[in-house]
Enzyme design. Structure first.
Site, short mmCIF file in Angstrom:
data_model
loop_
_atom_site.label_atom_id
_atom_site.label_comp_id
_atom_site.label_asym_id
_atom_site.label_seq_id
_atom_site.Cartn_x
_atom_site.Cartn_y
_atom_site.Cartn_z
N ASP A 156 -10.41 -1.53 -9.63
CA ASP A 156 -10.13 -1.43 -8.29
C ASP A 156 -8.79 -2.09 -8.06
OD1 ASP A 156 -9.65 -1.57 -5.49
OD2 ASP A 156 -11.66 -2.79 -5.27
N SER A 190 6.51 9.05 -1.98
CA SER A 190 6.16 10.26 -1.20
C SER A 190 7.32 10.77 -0.44
CB SER A 190 4.84 10.19 -0.35
OG SER A 190 4.61 11.25 0.48
N TYR A 246 -0.35 6.53 6.15
CA TYR A 246 0.23 6.88 4.75
C TYR A 246 1.65 6.83 4.80
CZ TYR A 246 0.75 9.68 0.70
OH TYR A 246 1.19 10.43 -0.66
N LYS A 287 3.64 4.09 2.51
CA LYS A 287 4.54 4.48 1.25
C LYS A 287 5.81 4.12 1.71
CE LYS A 287 1.67 7.03 -1.61
NZ LYS A 287 1.85 6.76 -2.81
#
Length: 682
Positions: A487, A567, A580, A584
């Site tokens: 994890d 990304s 997100y 990022k």
């Protein structure tokens, strides 16, 4: 030693080979060779050899009497019929009548006798197998036999214990050994076998089982003789407290033996294997361990794997690793100087024609921690560790009776710098990332697995970290690496996983920090829990693993490469994708900060910005949702770039490789999206 002979397994295996068109004698020889090769106390990693004499039809259908003997490069434990090349027996036997024959000429002449020119080189002991008038000949380097021969009075000990056997003083394998053995056999043709001092044992018979059982009986006799001696000549090592563990010191050892690369900043590293048993700890803790490790190899061919001797090191105390590392480097410098002197004086004896191999030690015997073996690959390191363990077993047996005494350095040099071995080494072409260890997070599938496959194809050793440990292990097995369930949002779990990688391979050189997840939602609507979860994985998870890896890289002192999967959202955010995109964007800043702070360590930090890649993260459902958010069809969405091409995981992997291999790029980003003007970096 117990016989492993099984009539049922014998008949089943031989029948299957014969049904597949294999000569029955060769099928039998394959099975019996494996029977010997699966026992590490008999042979290790290409050692030993076997043969069978039989009749095989030539290409024109003419029956030819041949010797099928183990081929170079084949391991007895996994041999197949192809590993027993067939040579014309009459011509091979006649080669012993030459007065002299160089090794290179012997190999050339033996190749001319092969029925199949595509076969591997026959064993250098093929002539010896040919001149012995028995259908089956077995040869091993049994630890128990070598423990008896490798003593000051070894020959006398062997002659007393095996009065019916032929005993041959040491002669280097090859043509000369064949001539010596032929003379000895002609004087004792009724002998059941032959023992070569400081080398190994031969048994023979027309019956394969008789030859095999004779080998087992002879080894048992040696084991019983060893048991009469002191079983604990090194004593019992005390349990030492306050020591650094193997995962902490392996990177220090690994960095200390790294070789200069062809280009500045690109060292040639080694992979390291760690072993620890009570026998190993007793040896490493022996009062005279330094003397024991410098006496030489158990059998001459071991010099190829672990050099002439290893390096004994004191116990590393926790909290004092800087001083311990300095001591290690001093000892390695002395080892290099000693090896250089050894090469110089023996090369002069050889006419000055040899080229020195790298002078780094291959085995470290560390008090309280165990054995560390180094090699250019994980497989080579594993072989070195196996050989080191066998060496300890042989030394223990010899010391329990008298004292361990190996061959003189001149004989070991002749084997280490044997022309046939030098030719093999010159044929080894390393891939660009051979000797490097790569950790890939989110490696069980998708982009992570694609990048792992690309790294493995370039020669890197692979460790996959993934929340799904079972899938990571399954994928890693196919790549010859390790898979670890982890994890990434748990800093302690990440530290433990990287320590596991360091323990398995000796350190880390490449990190592909890839794992991530895409939380969607408008900023005003997304829950705080989802927003925080996005940052836990997409930012903190990357920081935790990069931090752990950089600490290992600093201990190695040989630089490294960090590669983050960011990304295009970091520079060209899309609607309803706030958690997100913002996490990022933070990750891109993290990448740059690592570039700034660790350039002085020789560590590069770069990123790829992929977009619209079909992976476990970007499912068909997500593609439909993102296409709907932009008012286009899924197909148009996936090709919505300047090139109108769908970008694949393989495309991203190639961009990642370029940045990982880049020597002078850090803080750089490659966008892999087919062309998106808004995502182009300035």
């Amino acid at each position: 030693m117990q016989s492993l002979w099984s009539d049922a397994d014998f008949e089943k295996t031989v029948a299957a080979y014969v049904a597949a068109g294999v000569n029955r004698d060769v099928a039998i020889r394959t099975w019996t060779t494996r029977l010997l090769g699966q026992v590490p106390q008999l042979v290790l990693h290409g050692g030993g050899n076997t043969s069978v004499k039989t009749v095989i039809n030539d290409h024109d259908g003419t029956p030819v009497e041949v010797l099928c003997v183990k081929g170079s490069g084949w391991d007895m434990g996994q041999i197949e019929p192809a590993g027993l090349p067939a040579l014309r027996l009459a011509e091979l036997k006649a080669m012993v009548n030459y007065e002299t024959l160089s090794d290179d000429d012997m190999v050339m002449l033996q190749r001319r006798l092969l029925l199949d020119p595509a076969s591997p080189n026959p064993s250098v002991e093929a002539i010896l197998h040919a001149i012995l008038p028995f259908r089956h000949v077995d040869h091993t380097h049994a630890n128990a036999i070598v423990a008896l021969t490798n003593q000051p009075n070894g020959e006398a000990l062997i002659r007393a214990l095996y009065p019916e056997y032929i005993v041959i003083p040491y002669v280097m394998p090859g043509f000369d050994l064949s001539k010596v053995c032929l003379r000895a056999f002609n004087e004792r043709p009724d002998a059941p076998g032959m023992i070569l001092i400081k080398h190994g044992i031969f048994t023979w018979s027309d019956d394969p089982r008789v030859a095999y059982e004779a080998m087992i009986e002879a080894i048992t006799r040696a084991e019983n003789r060893i048991a009469e001696g002191n079983p604990k000549p090194f004593g019992t090592a005390p349990v030492l407290s306050g020591l650094a563990d193997a995962a902490e010191i392996a990177p220090i050892l690994r960095g200390a033996i790294a070789l200069p690369g062809a280009q500045e900043g690109l060292p040639r590293r080694f992979v390291i294997e760690h072993r620890v048993t009570q026998d190993i700890l007793d040896f490493c803790g022996a009062e005279n361990v330094e003397s024991l490790t410098r006496r030489g190899n158990a059998t001459p061919e071991h010099v190829i794997h672990i050099k002439r001797f290893g390096l004994a090191l004191p116990a590393p105390k926790a909290g004092e690793l800087q001083a311990w590392g300095a001591l290690v480097r001093e000892k390695i410098a002395a080892y290099i100087a000693d090896y250089t002197d050894y090469f110089t004086r023996n090369n002069a004896r050889a006419g000055g024609i040899k080229t020195m191999l790298d002078p780094m030690p291959r085995v470290f015997y560390v008090e309280g921690v165990g054995v560390f073996a180094a090699g250019p690959t994980a497989k080579a390191a594993r072989i070195g560790a196996d050989v080191a363990e066998a060496t300890i077993q042989v030394i223990r047996g010899a010391e329990g009776i008298d004292a361990f005494e190996a061959l003189p350095e001149a004989d070991l040099f002749d084997l280490e710098y044997w022309s046939l071995e030098q030719v093999k080494l010159k044929k080894v072409a390393e891939k660009p990332l051979t000797r490097q260890v790569a950790v890939i997070t989110g490696g069980a599938g998708g982009l992570g697995l694609a990048m792992a496959e690309a790294l493995r194809a370039e020669g890197a050793e692979i460790a996959l970290l993934d929340i799904d440990g079972a899938k990571a292990s399954e994928a890693a097995k196919r790549l010859g690496g390790i898979g670890i369930g982890c994890d990434l949002t748990d800093a302690a779990a990440v530290d433990a996983a990287i320590a596991q990688v360091a323990l398995r391979f000796g350190g880390v050189d490449i990190l592909v920090s890839n794992a991530g997840a895409a939380w969607q939602g408008a900023l005003l609507d997304v829950s705080d829990a989802d927003f925080r979860a996005a940052f836990e994985l997409n930012f903190w998870g990357h920081h935790y693993v990069a931090r752990a890896v950089v600490r290992v890289m600093q201990a190695q002192g040989t630089g490294g490469a960090l590669l983050f999967n960011v990304s295009k959202q970091a520079v060209n955010p899309g609607p309803d994708f706030g958690p997100y995109g913002t996490s990022k964007a933070a990750l891109m800043a993290l990448m740059k900060q690592y570039a700034v702070e660790h350039a002085a360590d020789g560590i590069t930090s770069n990123a790829v910005n992929p977009d619209r890649i079909r992976t476990g993260l970007m499912t068909d459902q997500m593609i439909e949702e993102r296409a709907r958010a932009r008012g286009v069809t899924p197909e148009v969405y996936m090709r919505g770039n300047l090139l109108h091409r769908e970008v694949t995981a393989a495309d991203v992997a190639q961009a990642a490789l370029a940045l990982i291999r880049a020597r002078t790029s850090t803080g750089a980003v490659i966008t892999v999206d087919g062309g998106n003007t808004a995502a182009m970096l300035r």
